[in-house]
Design a protein around this motif. Structure first.
Motif, PDB file in Angstrom:
ATOM      1  N   ARG A   1       0.848  -1.200   0.000  1.00 10.38           N
ATOM      2  CA  ARG A   1       0.000   0.000   0.000  1.00 10.38           C
ATOM      3  C   ARG A   1       0.880   1.245   0.000  1.00 10.38           C
ATOM      4  O   ARG A   1       1.770   1.382   0.819  1.00 10.38           O
ATOM      5  CB  ARG A   1      -0.937  -0.016   1.197  1.00 10.38           C
ATOM      6  CG  ARG A   1      -1.943  -1.157   1.055  1.00 10.38           C
ATOM      7  CD  ARG A   1      -2.780  -1.364   2.260  1.00 10.38           C
ATOM      8  NE  ARG A   1      -3.597  -0.214   2.612  1.00 10.38           N
ATOM      9  CZ  ARG A   1      -4.702  -0.314   3.335  1.00 10.38           C
ATOM     10  NH1 ARG A   1      -5.136  -1.488   3.746  1.00 10.38           N
ATOM     11  NH2 ARG A   1      -5.381   0.771   3.649  1.00 10.38           N
ATOM     12  N   GLN A   2       0.586   2.159  -0.941  1.00  7.56           N
ATOM     13  CA  GLN A   2       1.472   3.296  -1.152  1.00  7.56           C
ATOM     14  C   GLN A   2       0.827   4.659  -0.935  1.00  7.56           C
ATOM     15  O   GLN A   2       1.455   5.681  -1.174  1.00  7.56           O
ATOM     16  CB  GLN A   2       2.045   3.242  -2.564  1.00  7.56           C
ATOM     17  CG  GLN A   2       2.856   2.000  -2.822  1.00  7.56           C
ATOM     18  CD  GLN A   2       3.443   1.980  -4.213  1.00  7.56           C
ATOM     19  OE1 GLN A   2       3.563   2.998  -4.861  1.00  7.56           O
ATOM     20  NE2 GLN A   2       3.812   0.799  -4.670  1.00  7.56           N
TER      21      GLN A   2
ATOM     22  N   ASP B   1       6.216   7.823   0.732  1.00  8.63           N
ATOM     23  CA  ASP B   1       6.559   6.435   0.994  1.00  8.63           C
ATOM     24  C   ASP B   1       7.883   6.272   1.723  1.00  8.63           C
ATOM     25  O   ASP B   1       8.382   5.173   1.864  1.00  8.63           O
ATOM     26  CB  ASP B   1       6.568   5.622  -0.302  1.00  8.63           C
ATOM     27  CG  ASP B   1       7.655   6.043  -1.263  1.00  8.63           C
ATOM     28  OD1 ASP B   1       8.172   7.166  -1.111  1.00  8.63           O
ATOM     29  OD2 ASP B   1       7.984   5.258  -2.157  1.00  8.63           O
TER      30      ASP B   1
ATOM     31  N   THR C   1       7.634   0.334   1.049  1.00 11.00           N
ATOM     32  CA  THR C   1       6.679  -0.300   0.152  1.00 11.00           C
ATOM     33  C   THR C   1       7.322  -1.461  -0.613  1.00 11.00           C
ATOM     34  O   THR C   1       8.521  -1.470  -0.870  1.00 11.00           O
ATOM     35  CB  THR C   1       6.091   0.717  -0.844  1.00 11.00           C
ATOM     36  OG1 THR C   1       7.137   1.334  -1.568  1.00 11.00           O
ATOM     37  CG2 THR C   1       5.270   1.763  -0.128  1.00 11.00           C
TER      38      THR C   1
END
Length: 140
Positions: free
Chosen positions: A88-89, A136, A107
């Motif tokens: 999930r970013q 991220d 990530t």
């Protein structure tokens, strides 16, 4: 000889990721333990009292956010520096993880060097609050 100070809990529902991370950490000198879902992650964290945790967000029974939340609520004496390792970013996911106490966010896919650097950071700077430098990447 491995000590409790190097104990890491890896919580991910993907057996391939768990095995890869466990192998890399063992080679690097850590003492890795695993959990295959969020509920097991909470139970093992309470029992093992790891020095650090690597946590996926998307897991059955209890997601990674739930793990962080439950550890805060039910076991506040256990403060485990946590690296979220997930596919999930979104910046909302990063913010949520940090708000729940995560100290790092990486990530998938990731390199071995990225993983080991982030894990080493958990051990070097356990008491420093993370800051988001990119959606991220979290500086620890």
């Amino acid at each position: 000889m491995l000590t409790d100070a190097l104990k890491i809990l890896i919580a991910d529902d993907d057996a391939g990721v768990r095995d890869l991370v466990r192998t890399r950490l063992r080679i690097a000198g850590y003492d890795p333990h695993t959990a295959k879902n969020g509920r097991e992650a909470v139970e093992r964290a309470v029992k093992l009292r790891p020095a650090a945790m690597i946590l996926d967000i998307n897991m059955p029974e209890l997601d990674g956010f739930g793990v962080l939340s439950e550890l805060q609520d039910k076991a506040p004496d256990i403060q485990v520096p946590t690296l979220v390792l997930t596919g999930r970013q979104s910046s909302d996911d990063v913010r949520m993880a940090v708000a729940l106490g995560a100290r790092g966010y990486l990530t998938k896919p990731f390199t071995e060097a990225q993983l080991l650097a982030r894990v080493a950071g958990l051990f070097r700077r356990r008491n420093i609050v993370p800051t988001i430098v990119h959606e991220d990447i979290i500086e620890i």
